[in-house]
Design an enzyme around this catalytic site. Structure first.
Site, PDB file in Angstrom:
ATOM      1  CG  HIS A 181      11.158  39.330  -9.213  1.00 27.26           C
ATOM      2  ND1 HIS A 181      10.312  39.904 -10.125  1.00 27.26           N
ATOM      3  CD2 HIS A 181      12.396  39.413  -9.733  1.00 27.26           C
ATOM      4  CE1 HIS A 181      11.025  40.347 -11.152  1.00 27.26           C
ATOM      5  NE2 HIS A 181      12.288  40.056 -10.937  1.00 27.26           N
TER       6      HIS A 181
ATOM      7  CB  CYS B 245     -17.125  29.852  23.214  1.00 24.78           C
ATOM      8  SG  CYS B 245     -18.811  30.477  23.175  1.00 24.78           S
TER       9      CYS B 245
END
Ligand code: PEP
Ligand code: MG
Length: 549
Positions: free
Chosen positions: A185, A481
């Site tokens: 599909h 970080c």
């Protein structure tokens, strides 16, 4: 390096653009015994099946055209009497609702696949129904098509009809799916909607976010990282070429460099990070390598894993964090036992100090890996709170031969004492995830308090400023970080508060690079200063967003 991936082209179009991957599909539910009575378990199934049926009918109505018929057929699968019966029996046998739904629909999909050709393609639709029901039972959202402000090539394992039918065609340049066939599909709807598509592209798992790809439906070829000649040919054939963002080093508009680094958890993440423009690694979370290990990994084993990562960044900076065990990442060989509040428990440097042999082995392996590769190794310790813990780690690491040693500043105590802690280090990296969690007393694992986990809070920003100032005063490099560095607006503020490099999930590098390129250092500092006097996270963010609008 450019690679070619072959699949089944749908139509004749050609498109070029940056890839964006669909998140991984929802996983297979474990086969465990249900804790509920069968009747209660089955009531959950009935509710979920009805909700999914309604949802598919509704999506179909809104999509219209061929999609309406396809989605309506899927809604009938959610009510198929044979499957519903099968689920009921499995629930009666003591299985969970999720597992019963999975097994019943998986059986149905396999039967269809056994019939060959067209019905086989319907197997994918059946599995999509099952995933929708399972997501509903788990109370989680289904992985959705990613959003982006700029057009992109959508890369997925497979796409559900509902996803294909509702794609925003102003953004999706082309589709590439690993699974699927000409009769699936996805292919049918792509054809109807005139979307350039390649399905059944078995090698497409290697494509990473941000990588430039040419999707040539006519030849069924996907070309990654094309050279200029290939791009020119694609443009001549009418391909809507979206210029890939250049992978230039991170910098402000006045030329101040702000290296953009990657957060990684394994050596396998190195190559995709480089492809996305990472200039090095700003955080290697080593504990992820050993979450399943029963005993401590040997020095040799560790050395080879670190070598694998560092060799991808020869000549560049790689910041490795020693094991951050505890909280949500327990390591059996560090002797963790049950703790009521593990985030406040024996975590990071505290656990390592009690098992110094493990820490020494890891540092020794890192020294070895550095000499095996040309990477510039920086090593840091997690969760340090004060001078004593900092001095302990720095002197141990130096005594074992490491040249650049620092700490993650993520415990508010260390931030408050930044003028004492930072000068002892060769560098520090701010862990905004934990710094936010501990400053605002909000468990980062607990969804109930997720709204408190906001690094824009002025309390967090003031602590970051203390660290930036201490770095400046002692000429110690300060990086970030934590996830905050992935937010383009916040990245500007972090630089204004004193961060000299930023490390993030590699997928965020492009957007952060673009944001930084729009401001000078003076402007970043001025904006950062303004956030510090706000009274809430929302106000701090708004002040920056409005100034840059
Ligand atoms: C942090 O706390 O911000 C961080 C980078 O480390 P982790 O998310 O691994 O705790
Ligand atoms: Mg942390």
């Amino acid at each position: 390096m450019s690679t070619q991936i072959t699949g089944i082209g749908v139509g004749h179009g050609i498109a070029v653009g940056p890839a964006l991957r669909m998140p991984d599909p929802i996983g297979e539910p474990p086969d465990v015994e249900s804790q509920l009575e069968a009747l209660d378990e089955y009531a959950r199934v009935e509710e979920a099946l009805t909700a999914v049926t309604d949802e598919l009918v509704d999506l179909g109505r809104r999509a219209g055209g061929d999609a309406e018929g396809i989605l309506e057929a899927q809604s009938l699968m959610a009510q198929d009497p044979a499957v519903v019966d099968d689920i009921r029996q499995r629930v009666g046998d003591g299985k969970t609702a999720e597992r019963s739904v999975y097994e019943a629909y998986e059986g149905y999909a396999r039967v269809l696949e056994g019939l060959g050709d067209n019905p086989a393609a319907r197997g994918a639709d059946v599995r999509d129904v099952a995933r929708r029901v399972i997501a509903r039972l788990r109370g989680v959202a289904l992985p959705a098509v990613p959003q982006s402000e700029t057009p992109f090539v959508l890369v997925a394992y497979d796409l559900a009809p509902a996803d294909t039918a509702t794609l925003d065609l102003s953004k999706v340049l082309a589709l590439v799916t690993r699974d699927g066939s000409n009769a699936s599909h996805t292919a049918i709807l792509a054809r109807n909607k005139n979307i350039v598509a390649i399905v059944g592209a078995a090698g497409s798992d290697v494509i990473v976010n941000g990588q430039t790809v040419i999707v040539d439906a006519e030849s069924g070829q996907v070309v990654t990282d094309p050279d200029l000649a290939a791009l020119a040919v694609a443009a001549e054939r009418g391909g809507r070429v979206i210029a890939p963002r250049p992978l230039t080093p991170g910098a402000l508009s006045d030329g101040t460099p702000v290296p953009l680094l990657a957060n990684v958890g394994s050596p396998e993440e190195a190559a995709p990070a480089v492809a996305l423009g990472a200039e090095g690694v700003g955080l290697f979370r080593t504990e992820f390598l050993y979450l399943d290990a029963r005993s401590a990994p040997s020095v040799e084993l560790q050395r080879s894993r670190y070598r694998d990562l560092m060799s991808a960044f020869a000549g560049r900076k790689v910041v490795v964090r020693v094991l951050d065990a505890g909280a949500d990442k327990q390591l059996a060989f560090l002797g963790h036992t049950h703790e009521e509040n593990p985030a406040l428990g024996r975590r990071g440097i505290r656990a390592l100090r009690e098992h110094e042999d493990v820490l020494r082995d890891q540092l020794t392996a890192l020294v070895g890996a550095q000499s095996d590769t040309g990477a510039e190794l920086w090593v840091m310790a997690p969760m340090v709170a004060d001078v004593d813990e900092t001095a302990y780690f720095v002197s141990l690491a130096r005594s074992l031969g490491l040249g650049t040693v620092g700490v993650t500043v993520e415990v508010p105590a260390a931030a408050v004492l930044a003028d004492q802690v930072v000068p002892l280090c060769d560098f520090v990296s701010i862990g905004t995830n934990d710094l936010t969690q501990y400053t605002l007393a909000a468990d980062r694992m607990l969804g109930l308090v997720a709204q408190y986990q906001d690094p824009w809070h002025p309390a967090v920003l003031r602590l970051i400023k203390l660290i930036g100032d201490a770095g400046h005063a002692s000429h110690t490099p300060v990086g970030v970080c934590g996830e905050a560095a992935s937010d383009p607006l916040m990245a500007i503020v972090l630089v204004g508060l004193g961060a000299e490099d930023l490390s993030m999930s590699p997928g965020a590098i492009g957007d952060v690079r673009a944001a930084l390129a729009g401001v000078t250092l003076a402007r970043a500092r001025e904006l950062a200063e303004r956030t510090l006097t706000q009274t809430s996270a929302a106000a701090a963010r708004a002040v920056v967003a409005e100034a840059l609008a």
